[in-house]
Design a protein around this motif. Structure first.
Motif, PDB file in Angstrom:
ATOM      1  N   LEU A 187       0.830  -1.210   0.000  1.00  0.00           N
ATOM      2  CA  LEU A 187       0.000   0.000   0.000  1.00  0.00           C
ATOM      3  C   LEU A 187       0.862   1.257   0.000  1.00  0.00           C
ATOM      4  O   LEU A 187       0.544   2.242  -0.680  1.00  0.00           O
ATOM      5  CB  LEU A 187      -0.943   0.005   1.208  1.00  0.00           C
ATOM      6  CG  LEU A 187      -2.068  -1.011   1.162  1.00  0.00           C
ATOM      7  CD1 LEU A 187      -2.758  -1.112   2.517  1.00  0.00           C
ATOM      8  CD2 LEU A 187      -3.070  -0.664   0.079  1.00  0.00           C
ATOM      9  N   ASP A 188       1.954   1.237   0.758  1.00  0.00           N
ATOM     10  CA  ASP A 188       2.869   2.377   0.797  1.00  0.00           C
ATOM     11  C   ASP A 188       3.398   2.686  -0.601  1.00  0.00           C
ATOM     12  O   ASP A 188       3.422   3.840  -1.036  1.00  0.00           O
ATOM     13  CB  ASP A 188       4.017   2.079   1.768  1.00  0.00           C
ATOM     14  CG  ASP A 188       4.881   3.284   2.041  1.00  0.00           C
ATOM     15  OD1 ASP A 188       4.347   4.335   2.445  1.00  0.00           O
ATOM     16  OD2 ASP A 188       6.116   3.175   1.867  1.00  0.00           O
ATOM     17  N   GLU A 189       3.788   1.649  -1.302  1.00  0.00           N
ATOM     18  CA  GLU A 189       4.294   1.823  -2.675  1.00  0.00           C
ATOM     19  C   GLU A 189       3.180   2.263  -3.622  1.00  0.00           C
ATOM     20  O   GLU A 189       3.401   3.080  -4.526  1.00  0.00           O
ATOM     21  CB  GLU A 189       4.940   0.525  -3.164  1.00  0.00           C
ATOM     22  CG  GLU A 189       5.537   0.618  -4.539  1.00  0.00           C
ATOM     23  CD  GLU A 189       6.650   1.653  -4.676  1.00  0.00           C
ATOM     24  OE1 GLU A 189       6.849   2.142  -5.813  1.00  0.00           O
ATOM     25  OE2 GLU A 189       7.315   1.991  -3.672  1.00  0.00           O
ATOM     26  N   ALA A 190       1.981   1.766  -3.407  1.00  0.00           N
ATOM     27  CA  ALA A 190       0.856   2.093  -4.300  1.00  0.00           C
ATOM     28  C   ALA A 190       0.510   3.578  -4.265  1.00  0.00           C
ATOM     29  O   ALA A 190       0.101   4.142  -5.284  1.00  0.00           O
ATOM     30  CB  ALA A 190      -0.365   1.253  -3.927  1.00  0.00           C
ATOM     31  N   VAL A 191       0.653   4.229  -3.120  1.00  0.00           N
ATOM     32  CA  VAL A 191       0.279   5.647  -3.014  1.00  0.00           C
ATOM     33  C   VAL A 191       1.473   6.587  -3.181  1.00  0.00           C
ATOM     34  O   VAL A 191       1.299   7.807  -3.219  1.00  0.00           O
ATOM     35  CB  VAL A 191      -0.452   5.940  -1.675  1.00  0.00           C
ATOM     36  CG1 VAL A 191      -1.705   5.089  -1.559  1.00  0.00           C
ATOM     37  CG2 VAL A 191       0.457   5.736  -0.477  1.00  0.00           C
ATOM     38  N   GLU A 249       5.430   3.720  10.010  1.00  0.00           N
ATOM     39  CA  GLU A 249       6.655   3.368   9.291  1.00  0.00           C
ATOM     40  C   GLU A 249       6.487   3.434   7.774  1.00  0.00           C
ATOM     41  O   GLU A 249       7.477   3.580   7.052  1.00  0.00           O
ATOM     42  CB  GLU A 249       7.116   1.973   9.709  1.00  0.00           C
ATOM     43  CG  GLU A 249       7.623   1.932  11.140  1.00  0.00           C
ATOM     44  CD  GLU A 249       7.907   0.526  11.641  1.00  0.00           C
ATOM     45  OE1 GLU A 249       7.492  -0.459  10.986  1.00  0.00           O
ATOM     46  OE2 GLU A 249       8.538   0.416  12.705  1.00  0.00           O
ATOM     47  N   ALA A 250       5.273   3.330   7.302  1.00  0.00           N
ATOM     48  CA  ALA A 250       4.981   3.430   5.862  1.00  0.00           C
ATOM     49  C   ALA A 250       4.743   4.905   5.548  1.00  0.00           C
ATOM     50  O   ALA A 250       3.603   5.370   5.492  1.00  0.00           O
ATOM     51  CB  ALA A 250       3.769   2.568   5.513  1.00  0.00           C
ATOM     52  N   LYS A 251       5.825   5.648   5.349  1.00  0.00           N
ATOM     53  CA  LYS A 251       5.739   7.110   5.312  1.00  0.00           C
ATOM     54  C   LYS A 251       4.805   7.643   4.231  1.00  0.00           C
ATOM     55  O   LYS A 251       4.100   8.625   4.455  1.00  0.00           O
ATOM     56  CB  LYS A 251       7.114   7.739   5.211  1.00  0.00           C
ATOM     57  CG  LYS A 251       7.859   7.436   3.938  1.00  0.00           C
ATOM     58  CD  LYS A 251       9.221   8.085   3.933  1.00  0.00           C
ATOM     59  CE  LYS A 251       9.919   7.770   2.621  1.00  0.00           C
ATOM     60  NZ  LYS A 251      11.205   8.441   2.540  1.00  0.00           N
ATOM     61  N   HIS A 252       4.765   7.027   3.061  1.00  0.00           N
ATOM     62  CA  HIS A 252       3.871   7.502   2.003  1.00  0.00           C
ATOM     63  C   HIS A 252       2.409   7.200   2.355  1.00  0.00           C
ATOM     64  O   HIS A 252       1.530   8.032   2.138  1.00  0.00           O
ATOM     65  CB  HIS A 252       4.219   6.855   0.660  1.00  0.00           C
ATOM     66  CG  HIS A 252       5.635   7.078   0.262  1.00  0.00           C
ATOM     67  ND1 HIS A 252       6.146   8.311  -0.058  1.00  0.00           N
ATOM     68  CD2 HIS A 252       6.668   6.207   0.138  1.00  0.00           C
ATOM     69  CE1 HIS A 252       7.429   8.210  -0.359  1.00  0.00           C
ATOM     70  NE2 HIS A 252       7.774   6.931  -0.244  1.00  0.00           N
ATOM     71  N   LEU A 253       2.185   6.032   2.908  1.00  0.00           N
ATOM     72  CA  LEU A 253       0.826   5.646   3.296  1.00  0.00           C
ATOM     73  C   LEU A 253       0.334   6.502   4.453  1.00  0.00           C
ATOM     74  O   LEU A 253      -0.824   6.919   4.468  1.00  0.00           O
ATOM     75  CB  LEU A 253       0.794   4.157   3.660  1.00  0.00           C
ATOM     76  CG  LEU A 253      -0.577   3.567   3.945  1.00  0.00           C
ATOM     77  CD1 LEU A 253      -1.500   3.668   2.720  1.00  0.00           C
ATOM     78  CD2 LEU A 253      -0.436   2.110   4.388  1.00  0.00           C
TER      79      LEU A 253
END
Length: 120
Positions: free
Chosen positions: A42-46, A83-87
């Protein structure tokens, strides 16, 4: 997302199959490795656009945000989200939308309040 984050993880907290009604630590701990993978996906997706699908706010975002709301309440998933900074940035930004704010509960059901107090 739903089978793991809601039906396995959150269910183990709020509707455990344990005799004493406490959160089911075995089920929670078993879900954590798969949750780390999903948070990374999800982090990579957003990351690129700030949206889950495409370049604008869609039904995909509308569906994900309530799940992230509850993930932000529980101890292990709150850490994973942070920890998932983009998410996390995605969640924080879209949570400020008036339409999203209106979907969040004003108060949590008593069962949730009790469990959240235990894990806080």
């Amino acid at each position: 997302i739903d089978p793991l984050l809601i039906r396995r993880y959150l269910r183990a907290y709020f509707f455990p199959d344990t005799a004493h009604g406490s959160p089911d630590r075995k089920a929670i701990d078993a879900a954590l490795p798969d949750m780390r993978t999903q948070f990374a996906v999800l982090d990579e997706a957003v990351r690129a656009t700030g949206y889950l699908a495409g370049n604008s706010f869609t039904l995909a975002d509308i569906d994900l945000l309530p799940t992230l709301f509850y993930m932000n309440k529980m101890p292990e998933s709150r850490v994973m989200l942070a920890e998932a900074k983009h998410l996390k940035a995605y969640f924080d930004r879209h949570s400020e939308r008036p339409s999203v704010k209106q979907t969040y509960p004003e108060s949590m059901p008593e069962r949730f309040v009790h469990v959240l107090a235990q894990v806080a």
